[in-house]
Scaffold this motif. Structure first.
Motif, PDB file in Angstrom:
ATOM      1  N   GLN A  30       0.825  -1.229   0.000  1.00  0.00           N
ATOM      2  CA  GLN A  30       0.000   0.000   0.000  1.00  0.00           C
ATOM      3  C   GLN A  30       0.853   1.272   0.000  1.00  0.00           C
ATOM      4  OE1 GLN A  30      -2.386  -1.890   3.310  1.00  0.00           O
ATOM      5  NE2 GLN A  30      -3.966  -0.590   2.427  1.00  0.00           N
ATOM      6  N   TRP A  31       2.178   1.093   0.010  1.00  0.00           N
ATOM      7  CA  TRP A  31       3.066   2.249  -0.146  1.00  0.00           C
ATOM      8  C   TRP A  31       4.185   1.860  -1.098  1.00  0.00           C
ATOM      9  CZ3 TRP A  31       2.419   7.161   1.094  1.00  0.00           C
ATOM     10  CH2 TRP A  31       3.496   8.026   0.912  1.00  0.00           C
ATOM     11  N   GLN A  32       4.371   2.660  -2.125  1.00  0.00           N
ATOM     12  CA  GLN A  32       5.416   2.392  -3.108  1.00  0.00           C
ATOM     13  C   GLN A  32       6.637   3.230  -2.774  1.00  0.00           C
ATOM     14  OE1 GLN A  32       4.980  -0.023  -5.313  1.00  0.00           O
ATOM     15  NE2 GLN A  32       2.905  -0.242  -4.482  1.00  0.00           N
ATOM     16  N   ASN A  33       7.786   2.580  -2.585  1.00  0.00           N
ATOM     17  CA  ASN A  33       9.024   3.316  -2.379  1.00  0.00           C
ATOM     18  C   ASN A  33       9.600   3.778  -3.709  1.00  0.00           C
ATOM     19  OD1 ASN A  33       9.044   3.156   0.375  1.00  0.00           O
ATOM     20  ND2 ASN A  33      10.383   1.381   0.490  1.00  0.00           N
ATOM     21  N   HIS A  34      10.391   4.836  -3.649  1.00  0.00           N
ATOM     22  CA  HIS A  34      11.022   5.388  -4.854  1.00  0.00           C
ATOM     23  C   HIS A  34      12.499   5.603  -4.578  1.00  0.00           C
ATOM     24  CE1 HIS A  34       7.166   5.995  -6.827  1.00  0.00           C
ATOM     25  NE2 HIS A  34       6.710   6.430  -5.655  1.00  0.00           N
ATOM     26  N   TYR A  35      13.242   5.952  -5.641  1.00  0.00           N
ATOM     27  CA  TYR A  35      14.672   6.221  -5.473  1.00  0.00           C
ATOM     28  C   TYR A  35      14.852   7.416  -4.522  1.00  0.00           C
ATOM     29  CZ  TYR A  35      19.288   8.076  -6.325  1.00  0.00           C
ATOM     30  OH  TYR A  35      20.545   8.571  -6.131  1.00  0.00           O
ATOM     31  N   LEU A  36      15.789   7.293  -3.583  1.00  0.00           N
ATOM     32  CA  LEU A  36      16.045   8.390  -2.643  1.00  0.00           C
ATOM     33  C   LEU A  36      17.470   8.907  -2.812  1.00  0.00           C
ATOM     34  CD1 LEU A  36      14.560   7.058   0.751  1.00  0.00           C
ATOM     35  CD2 LEU A  36      13.435   8.430  -1.012  1.00  0.00           C
ATOM     36  N   ASN A  37      17.621  10.203  -2.674  1.00  0.00           N
ATOM     37  CA  ASN A  37      18.941  10.818  -2.758  1.00  0.00           C
ATOM     38  C   ASN A  37      19.394  11.198  -1.341  1.00  0.00           C
ATOM     39  OD1 ASN A  37      21.241  12.158  -3.542  1.00  0.00           O
ATOM     40  ND2 ASN A  37      20.141  14.021  -4.178  1.00  0.00           N
ATOM     41  N   ASN A  38      20.398  10.476  -0.814  1.00  0.00           N
ATOM     42  CA  ASN A  38      20.979  10.792   0.484  1.00  0.00           C
ATOM     43  C   ASN A  38      19.904  11.075   1.543  1.00  0.00           C
ATOM     44  OD1 ASN A  38      23.020  11.268   2.285  1.00  0.00           O
ATOM     45  ND2 ASN A  38      23.271  13.427   1.711  1.00  0.00           N
ATOM     46  N   PRO A  39      19.029  10.091   1.811  1.00  0.00           N
ATOM     47  CA  PRO A  39      17.883  10.374   2.690  1.00  0.00           C
ATOM     48  C   PRO A  39      18.262  10.601   4.156  1.00  0.00           C
ATOM     49  CG  PRO A  39      18.011   8.040   2.228  1.00  0.00           C
ATOM     50  CD  PRO A  39      19.062   8.694   1.369  1.00  0.00           C
TER      51      PRO A  39
END
Ligand code: ACO
Ligand code: HSE
Length: 290
Positions: A15-24
């Motif tokens: 129910q939640w789609q993760n995406h590419y993260l930049n230096n989270p």
């Protein structure tokens, strides 16, 4: 920017789609709310509005006897303190919980809460405690007890006084600072005699401080729930009416009482509060980090 879940019920159920993260920015969220999925979504949606990417890791209190989810289910979806205690994170959030009418010592995870607060001082740059967690934190850190109110503080409350020098209050000179409140207790604090290390960032002249900050403990205490979605207080209101609990209509909340239409007045303020909190540690100078 983007908020991802490292674990959690929304991620495991698709129910939640993760995406590419930049230096989270890495944040542990101790989710004490019984409505686990809703709370996950509220924090994800709130942090999605910020200028940095954020990764949330959800933690459960291993000493709690869960009522609305089985222990094995939560242990699979969340981490315990034992699993992460040797790691460091940028931030820690501890949510509210509907236990503010109990004495702190009657809450089954009280000792674990204290351990988590202590751990956070050594393993995170900043911590943020909300609602019951803020009450518990003020008691744990400064022996400020809480007292039961004759009527629940329930609704949307605006700051009538703001400490403009505090970084947590940035941009609130031209913008309203409003926070949803839902609690039966208040800290028994004397604003004229605060502990040396504790500051009031924002207050309301009727219900008292809304945000406290402790520079020494790297900790912020918010007496409400900035993450609440438009209908959360309505859900709590109808829930309590159904249970025939004494509850009054949430203040400054419905734009039309007859239709139940809600005035979602705190969204911008909530984003700014979380952004200001994040900025306190993402903009720290090298050498001052924990
Ligand atoms: C993927 C999942 O399964 S996540 C869970 C899904 N379940 C839900 O979303 C729950 C939906 N239920 C509701 O919305 C209900 O109306 C609620 C949860 C808001 C109220 O539930 P009630 O059981 O009536 O309230 P009650 O006051 O007994 O308990 C509320 C919470 O306080 C906790 N609590 C009560 N007494 C104590 C205590 N002494 N110490 C610590 N916590 C306590 C309960 O354990 C419960 O939290 P939990 O679910 O995290 O265990
Ligand atoms: N007070 C909230 C929970 C967390 O503050 C409620 O009424 O459910």
């Amino acid at each position: 920017m983007t908020a991802n879940e490292k674990n959690g019920f929304l991620l495991s159920s698709g129910q939640w789609q993760n995406h590419y993260l930049n230096n989270p920015v890495s944040i542990v969220v101790v989710n004490l709310m019984p409505t686990k999925k809703i709370t996950e979504r509220q924090f994800l949606e709130s942090f999605n509005q910020l200028t940095q990417d954020v990764e949330l890791t959800f933690l459960y209190p291993a000493t709690h006897h869960f009522k609305n989810v089985s222990f094995s289910t939560i242990a699979k979806a969340y981490v315990s303190l034992a699993e992460i205690e040797n790691y460091s994170f940028d931030g820690l959030i501890i949510t509210g919980a509907p236990v503010e009418q109990l004495a702190f010592q009657q809450v089954d995870y009280w000792e674990e809460f204290r351990t988590i607060c202590d751990w956070a001082e050594r393993h995170t740059k900043q911590s943020l405690l909300e609602c019951w967690a803020a009450l518990g934190g003020l008691y744990n850190d400064y022996q400020i007890n809480k007292h039961q109110l004759s009527q629940k503080i329930f609704g949307i409350y605006q700051a009538t006084g703001i400490n403009k020098c505090n970084q947590l209050a940035k941009h609130f000179t031209n913008q309203q600072l409003v926070i949803p409140q839902s609690r039966h207790s208040n800290p028994s604090v004397d604003p004229e005699n605060l502990p040396d290390d504790l500051q009031i960032v924002a207050e309301n002249n009727e219900i008292g401080p809304l945000i406290y900050h402790s520079p020494g403990k790297h900790r912020t205490y918010i007496t409400g729930h900035p993450e609440y979605e438009a209908d959360t207080l309505a859900q709590e209101y109808y829930r309590d009416l159904k249970k025939r609990l004494p509850i009054q209509e949430p203040r400054n909340y419905f734009s039309n009482r007859n239709t139940g239409e809600i005035k979602y007045s705190w969204r911008k303020s909530s984003t700014q509060i979380y952004q200001n909190w994040l900025n306190t540690f993402t903009q720290q100078k090298v050498g001052t980090l924990v």
